[in-house]
Design a protein around this motif. Sequence first.
Motif, PDB file in Angstrom:
ATOM      1  N   CYS A  17       0.831  -1.208   0.000  1.00  0.00           N
ATOM      2  CA  CYS A  17       0.000   0.000   0.000  1.00  0.00           C
ATOM      3  C   CYS A  17       0.865   1.258   0.000  1.00  0.00           C
ATOM      4  N   VAL A  18       1.922   1.237   0.786  1.00  0.00           N
ATOM      5  CA  VAL A  18       2.838   2.369   0.891  1.00  0.00           C
ATOM      6  C   VAL A  18       3.507   2.625  -0.460  1.00  0.00           C
ATOM      7  N   ASP A  19       3.998   1.557  -1.081  1.00  0.00           N
ATOM      8  CA  ASP A  19       4.689   1.678  -2.368  1.00  0.00           C
ATOM      9  C   ASP A  19       3.769   2.162  -3.482  1.00  0.00           C
ATOM     10  N   ILE A  20       2.561   1.602  -3.558  1.00  0.00           N
ATOM     11  CA  ILE A  20       1.642   2.005  -4.639  1.00  0.00           C
ATOM     12  C   ILE A  20       1.229   3.464  -4.471  1.00  0.00           C
ATOM     13  N   CYS A  21       1.083   3.913  -3.242  1.00  0.00           N
ATOM     14  CA  CYS A  21       0.700   5.307  -2.986  1.00  0.00           C
ATOM     15  C   CYS A  21       1.802   6.267  -3.429  1.00  0.00           C
ATOM     16  N   SER A  22       3.013   6.040  -2.981  1.00  0.00           N
ATOM     17  CA  SER A  22       4.096   6.966  -3.342  1.00  0.00           C
ATOM     18  C   SER A  22       4.425   6.891  -4.833  1.00  0.00           C
ATOM     19  N   LYS A 116      -6.911  -2.002  -3.609  1.00  0.00           N
ATOM     20  CA  LYS A 116      -6.926  -2.998  -4.684  1.00  0.00           C
ATOM     21  C   LYS A 116      -5.694  -3.890  -4.644  1.00  0.00           C
ATOM     22  N   ASN A 117      -4.595  -3.391  -4.090  1.00  0.00           N
ATOM     23  CA  ASN A 117      -3.342  -4.139  -4.049  1.00  0.00           C
ATOM     24  C   ASN A 117      -3.048  -4.785  -2.699  1.00  0.00           C
TER      25      ASN A 117
END
Length: 144
Positions: A17-22, A116-117
């Motif tokens: 979640c952290v990676d997809i957001c940034s 979603k991820n």
Amino acid sequence: MKRLGKKDELCIGCNQCVDICSNTYFREALKEKSSIRVNMESQKGYDINVCSQCGECIEICQIEALYRDKNQVVKIKKHDCVGCLMCVGFCPEEAMRQHDDLIEPFKCVACGLCAKNCPTGAIFIENVDLVELVALGETATAGE
């Protein structure tokens, strides 16, 4: 009102979640530029920190650069924001973010890409009744 819901007990700390957001908003995998933070809490497991869309920041902003959109999600008018960061300091969730590369703060806009991820369903998009949350004292500035 649309917001990101969470179930901390389901989080495995994978940081997808952290990676997809940034990556989505800043085009780099840097946890400091993510609107979601996943922290290890001793003995309790993981704690997911994300904006609850309470709206306290709207009341703090002297410039009126914060507002609720049609889905009642709190958003920032970047062209109006002067970067005083009062909203960061007064956020009761500590979910309004700031990075030295940026003038204005940033926050979760409940886009749902992280949900979603998420492999375990620890984060998800939920629709909640804004009037009910105001009555419970969980949000501010209904109908702005």
